[in-house]
Motif scaffolding. Structure first.
Motif, mmCIF file in Angstrom:
data_model
loop_
_atom_site.group_PDB
_atom_site.id
_atom_site.type_symbol
_atom_site.label_atom_id
_atom_site.label_comp_id
_atom_site.label_asym_id
_atom_site.label_seq_id
_atom_site.Cartn_x
_atom_site.Cartn_y
_atom_site.Cartn_z
ATOM 1 N N HIS A 150 0.833 -1.197 0.000
ATOM 2 C CA HIS A 150 0.000 0.000 0.000
ATOM 3 C C HIS A 150 0.870 1.251 0.000
ATOM 4 N N ASP A 151 0.228 2.363 -0.316
ATOM 5 C CA ASP A 151 0.825 3.681 -0.132
ATOM 6 C C ASP A 151 0.526 4.099 1.307
ATOM 7 N N THR A 153 1.349 6.845 2.951
ATOM 8 C CA THR A 153 1.577 8.267 3.178
ATOM 9 C C THR A 153 0.892 8.763 4.454
ATOM 10 N N SER A 164 9.937 6.359 -1.753
ATOM 11 C CA SER A 164 8.552 5.992 -2.067
ATOM 12 C C SER A 164 7.794 5.667 -0.787
ATOM 13 N N VAL A 166 5.327 3.619 -0.742
ATOM 14 C CA VAL A 166 4.735 2.302 -0.980
ATOM 15 C C VAL A 166 5.604 1.239 -0.306
ATOM 16 N N ARG A 222 -4.282 8.975 2.174
ATOM 17 C CA ARG A 222 -2.905 9.346 1.824
ATOM 18 C C ARG A 222 -2.586 10.751 2.334
#
Length: 260
Positions: A150-151, A153, A164, A166, A222
């Motif tokens: 997953h992201d 953030t 990144s 991710v 995010r």
């Protein structure tokens, strides 16, 4: 010659792992001890940096040296110059292509939290604390939204330098032993403050302040502002990296299973 060391430390008195101008970090203490033992400057690279107040059960480092010593000599000789709250657990020669950070396939952490109406005393700095009761099933339901790639953030500190957001979160296990909760995390890598921010959200779910599905909403946003406040570093332990067996390095220290 390249040497790998496994060390444990209590992070309470230190400003994290990474060397700082103050000299009050675990890396500073280790490199000073190695320099005194070898009588030459030594630069180390670690498997995973830890924040101020975070403990390490098996931090792995490597360094290059021209000094030939038996593994037990590296352990005893370095420990002679280390403070009581840092200790080398093992030493092993490794091939020149081994890299403590780049060779790691995954990293593991554990959070230990005391559920009690009274704050910790003898465990101060070694456990997190919640005075509200926690619902284990609700937290386990929330975890299901996080497993996988997953992201992340929403769980990333503003100062994070990762290229990144991710990451592949492989597992989060939640168990209770008496008044203590243990949360085990494993991922390919973690963002700065990622675990502490995940813990802040999990505890809100566990305390009944948010439903389990709220975790999916936070992840999808995010946005760091969508998540709970960052939980304290007290009770967070770096359990160590995961390496390919071909390197022949220990998988854990005895303290790994000794946490509540």
């Amino acid at each position: 010659m390249r040497i790998a060391l496994g060390l444990s430390y209590l992070g309470t008195a230190y400003q994290g792992w990474q060397s700082q101008p103050s000299g009050c970090t675990v890396q500073d203490r280790l490199e000073d001890a190695l320099a005194r033992f070898t009588t030459t400057p030594v630069t180390t690279l670690c498997a995973g940096r830890t924040d101020a107040g975070v403990h390490g059960l098996m931090q792995v480092v490597h360094f290059d040296t021209e000094l030939a010593r038996e593994p037990f000599s590296w352990v005893r000789g370095t420990n002679r110059f280390l403070p009581a709250d840092i200790a080398v657990q093992w030493a092993q020669p490794v091939p020149d292509d081994f890299h403590a950070r780049a060779s790691a396939l995954a990293r593991r952490y554990a959070y230990v939290v005391l559920e009690s109406p009274v704050r910790p005393s003898v465990e101060a700095g070694r456990v997190g604390w919640t005075f509200r009761p926690l619902d284990g099933e609700a937290m386990r339901a929330a975890v299901r939204h996080l497993i996988g790639q997953h992201d992340f953030t929403s769980f990333r500190a503003s100062a994070c330098q990762a290229l990144s957001p991710v990451k592949q979160l492989r597992r989060i296990d939640i168990i209770r032993k008496g008044a203590y909760w243990r949360f085990d995390f494993e991922a390919d890598a973690f963002l700065h403050h990622m675990i502490r921010n995940l813990m802040g959200c999990l505890l809100q779910v566990g305390q009944g302040l948010q439903p389990p599905d709220w975790m999916a909403e936070v992840l999808a946003a995010r946005d760091r502002d969508a998540a709970a406040p960052t939980f304290a570093p007290d009770g967070l332990y770096f359990l160590g990296p995961v390496y390919d067996p071909r390197w022949g390095l220990p998988e854990r220290t005895a303290a790994y299973d000794g946490l509540p």
